[in-house]
Each structure stands twice: as structure tokens, then as C-alpha cells.
Design a protein around this motif. Structure first.
Motif, short mmCIF file in Angstrom:
data_model
loop_
_atom_site.label_atom_id
_atom_site.label_comp_id
_atom_site.label_asym_id
_atom_site.label_seq_id
_atom_site.Cartn_x
_atom_site.Cartn_y
_atom_site.Cartn_z
N LEU A 35 22.63 -17.71 17.56
CA LEU A 35 21.42 -18.76 17.77
C LEU A 35 20.33 -18.16 17.02
O LEU A 35 19.13 -18.67 17.27
CB LEU A 35 21.34 -18.84 19.36
CG LEU A 35 22.27 -19.44 19.96
CD1 LEU A 35 22.11 -18.86 21.34
CD2 LEU A 35 22.58 -20.77 19.70
N GLY A 36 20.37 -17.18 16.26
CA GLY A 36 19.05 -16.47 15.46
C GLY A 36 18.27 -15.91 16.33
O GLY A 36 17.11 -15.59 15.93
N LEU A 48 24.34 -22.06 14.46
CA LEU A 48 23.44 -21.91 13.17
C LEU A 48 22.33 -23.38 13.10
O LEU A 48 21.04 -22.94 12.77
CB LEU A 48 24.38 -22.10 11.77
CG LEU A 48 25.28 -21.04 11.69
CD1 LEU A 48 26.04 -21.07 10.60
CD2 LEU A 48 24.33 -19.77 11.22
N LEU A 49 22.81 -24.27 13.71
CA LEU A 49 21.91 -25.67 13.53
C LEU A 49 20.59 -25.16 14.50
O LEU A 49 19.56 -25.19 14.08
CB LEU A 49 22.77 -26.79 14.13
CG LEU A 49 22.20 -28.16 13.60
CD1 LEU A 49 22.12 -28.43 12.34
CD2 LEU A 49 22.87 -29.09 14.61
N HIS A 50 20.87 -24.64 15.55
CA HIS A 50 19.86 -24.17 16.65
C HIS A 50 19.04 -23.08 16.11
O HIS A 50 17.77 -23.22 15.89
CB HIS A 50 20.68 -23.71 17.74
CG HIS A 50 19.56 -23.07 18.78
ND1 HIS A 50 19.14 -23.72 19.87
CD2 HIS A 50 19.29 -21.99 18.87
CE1 HIS A 50 18.43 -23.03 20.69
NE2 HIS A 50 18.35 -21.97 20.14
N ALA A 51 19.63 -22.21 15.10
CA ALA A 51 18.84 -21.10 14.84
C ALA A 51 17.92 -21.61 13.49
O ALA A 51 16.77 -21.26 13.48
CB ALA A 51 19.98 -20.13 14.25
N ARG A 94 15.07 -23.84 15.02
CA ARG A 94 14.11 -23.09 15.72
C ARG A 94 13.05 -21.95 14.85
O ARG A 94 11.84 -21.90 15.27
CB ARG A 94 14.98 -22.52 16.93
CG ARG A 94 14.09 -21.65 17.75
CD ARG A 94 14.40 -21.80 19.17
NE ARG A 94 13.64 -21.01 19.92
CZ ARG A 94 13.87 -20.00 21.03
NH1 ARG A 94 15.22 -19.77 21.07
NH2 ARG A 94 12.90 -19.62 21.59
N PHE A 95 13.95 -21.42 14.16
CA PHE A 95 13.06 -20.31 13.45
C PHE A 95 12.75 -20.44 11.72
O PHE A 95 12.28 -19.63 11.26
CB PHE A 95 13.74 -19.10 13.65
CG PHE A 95 14.15 -18.73 14.96
CD1 PHE A 95 13.02 -18.21 15.78
CD2 PHE A 95 15.42 -18.65 15.39
CE1 PHE A 95 13.28 -17.89 17.21
CE2 PHE A 95 15.80 -18.42 16.97
CZ PHE A 95 14.64 -18.04 17.49
#
Ligand SMILES: C[S@@+](CC[C@H](N)C(=O)[O-])C[C@H]1O[C@@H](n2cnc3c(N)ncnc32)[C@H](O)[C@@H]1O
Length: 229
Positions: free
Chosen positions: A65-66, A92-95, A98-99
Motif C-alpha cells: 500500500l506504499g 499499487l493503485l492505492h499507493a 495516495r503518495f
């Protein structure tokens, strides 16, 4: 089911479980304490080797999730110099959202990067998710291939556990050294057994957490910083 499919399913189930995501939240004083202890140990290790992240190309293998991305950014990395790789598209989409750090869906055992293209390669609690020996060997070989000679590996993972989860296998120090034969390592032990610290904090209070850090027998994780010869 092959190893990649097993890992992908495992993390889908895990991310769907409110109990599991809740347990690992920084809202838990014991989890927050462990994260802060790890940050102190990592920064001391980087400082001891005079590693300045500002100009380094960093690869986070199994970035999930990064969660580690804000750490690298806080420690000096530029977002454009960071890349995360994971098996899970959803994570990866979330990471990435978000970042704002570039991410690539790939297996650590087949990294889509040129030889010697990174200065620092990180793995943070990824090898303990890989139970298959051959996948562990291939992932280690790929991490070494994309790391330049003189570059560093940053390792954080469990070397012992009281858990009997079949999806989790610890990585002892001797195995790490065997997987990365061309690396000179220095290791620290850290992270008191979370099953114990969570209970201690509930029953006794926050003051018990730094006290337990002093008990070496409770430590479950290794922090390794290695240099590729
Ligand atoms: C316990 S999570 C840790 C995530 C992240 N490193 C962190 O510290 O929050 C393990 C992650 O490793 C990923 N993973 C496991 N085996 C992998 C492999 N062979 N290649 C790429 N990613 C892998 C999983 O999908 C999962 O996101």
C-alpha cells in the motif's frame, strides 16, 4: 495454486479483513511504538554508513500500500527517484493515488528493470510472505541484479515468531546471508513480539513499551543494511 496466486489471494483476503487491518493500524500504540523504533534504527544505520538518500534511486520490492513511501520522502528521497513494485494491482493503485510515487505491477522474482539501475533496494516484510524457497532465491537474485555494485540493500523482516500461520515463514540471519552471498551485512534485532506488546500496553499502559524494548529475547525482527561488493 502457484506461489504468486497464493500471495495475491492472501493479501486480497487480508485487505478485506477489518480485524487484520485494524490490528496493524498506527492507531495501536504498540504498532506505532514499533514503527517509531524501526525508524530510529534505520536512520542510525543509514547515518553510520553515510548513506544520503537525496540523490539515490530507490526500489521498494513488495511496496504494498506504499506505507513506507512517506518514510523515504521524509528521510530525503525525491518521489521521482522512488519506484515501488508489488504483485497486487489494488495495493499499487492505492499507493500511487495516495503518495504520487511511480509503481509497477511485477513479481520480485522477475523485476522489469535494467541491471545495476538502483542505488538502494528495500524489502520490508516481504520475504516472510514468500513461503516457497525457489521464489525466495529468484527474488533475492533479482534484487541483486538491479542493484549497482557498491549499492545498498535495506532489509526488515521477522527472524522468529510464535505464530503458526502457514502463509508466513520467518527468515533467519543465516538464510539472508545465503540468499545474498555478494553482500556484506550488518544486522540489528528489534520489534518486540507484537502479541505481547499489544497486551502489555492494554494492561499496564504506554510506559511498558520502551521497557520491553530492552528484552532481547522478545525481539522478532532483523534490520539489515548490506552493501553489494
Ligand atoms: C506484509 S506486506 C508489506 C508491504 C510493505 N512492504 C510494507 O512494509 O507495508 C507484503 C507485500 O509483499 C508483496 N509481495 C509478496 N511477495 C511478492 C513478490 N514475490 N513480488 C512482489 N511483491 C510481493 C505482497 O503483495 C504484499 O503487498
Amino acid at each position: 495454486m502457484d506461489e504468486i496466486e497464493r500471495i495475491q489471494r492472501r493479501y486480497e483476503e487480508r485487505d478485506a479483513s477489518a480485524a487484520l487491518t485494524g490490528f496493524w493500524s498506527l492507531g495501536s500504540p504498540a504498532v506505532l511504538h514499533a514503527a517509531q523504533e524501526r525508524e530510529r534504527v534505520v536512520l542510525a544505520a543509514l547515518k553510520a554508513r553515510a548513506i544520503d538518500l537525496r540523490a539515490l534511486r530507490v526500489l521498494d520490492v513488495g511496496c504494498g500500500l506504499g506505507v513506507e513511501f512517506p518514510n523515504y520522502l521524509r528521510w530525503g528521497s525525491a518521489a521521482a527517484n522512488l519506484v515501488g513494485v508489488d504483485l497486487s494491482h489494488a495495493r499499487l493503485l492505492h499507493a500511487a493515488r495516495r503518495f504520487g510515487v511511480p509503481v509497477v505491477q511485477a513479481s520480485g522474482a522477475a523485476l522489469p528493470f535494467a541491471d545495476a539501475s538502483f542505488d538502494l533496494v528495500v524489502q520490508n516484510v516481504v520475504f516472510s510472505s514468500i513461503v516457497d524457497d525457489s521464489m525466495r532465491r529468484k527474488t533475492a537474485a533479482e534484487m541483486l541484479r538491479v542493484l549497482r555494485p557498491g549499492g545498498h540493500l535495506l532489509w526488515y523482516d521477522a527472524f522468529r515468531t510464535r505464530s503458526s500461520d502457514p502463509h508466513f515463514r520467518t527468515v533467519p540471519r543465516a538464510e539472508i546471508c545465503g540468499l545474498f552471498e555478494s553482500v556484506d551485512w550488518s544486522f540489528d534485532t528489534l520489534t518486540s513480539d507484537l502479541g505481547i506488546t499489544v497486551r502489555a500496553q492494554r494492561w499496564l499502559g504506554d510506559w511498558s513499551l520502551p521497557l520491553l524494548d530492552g528484552c532481547r529475547v522478545l525481539r522478532t525482527h532483523l534490520l539489515g543494511l548490506g552493501v553489494k561488493r
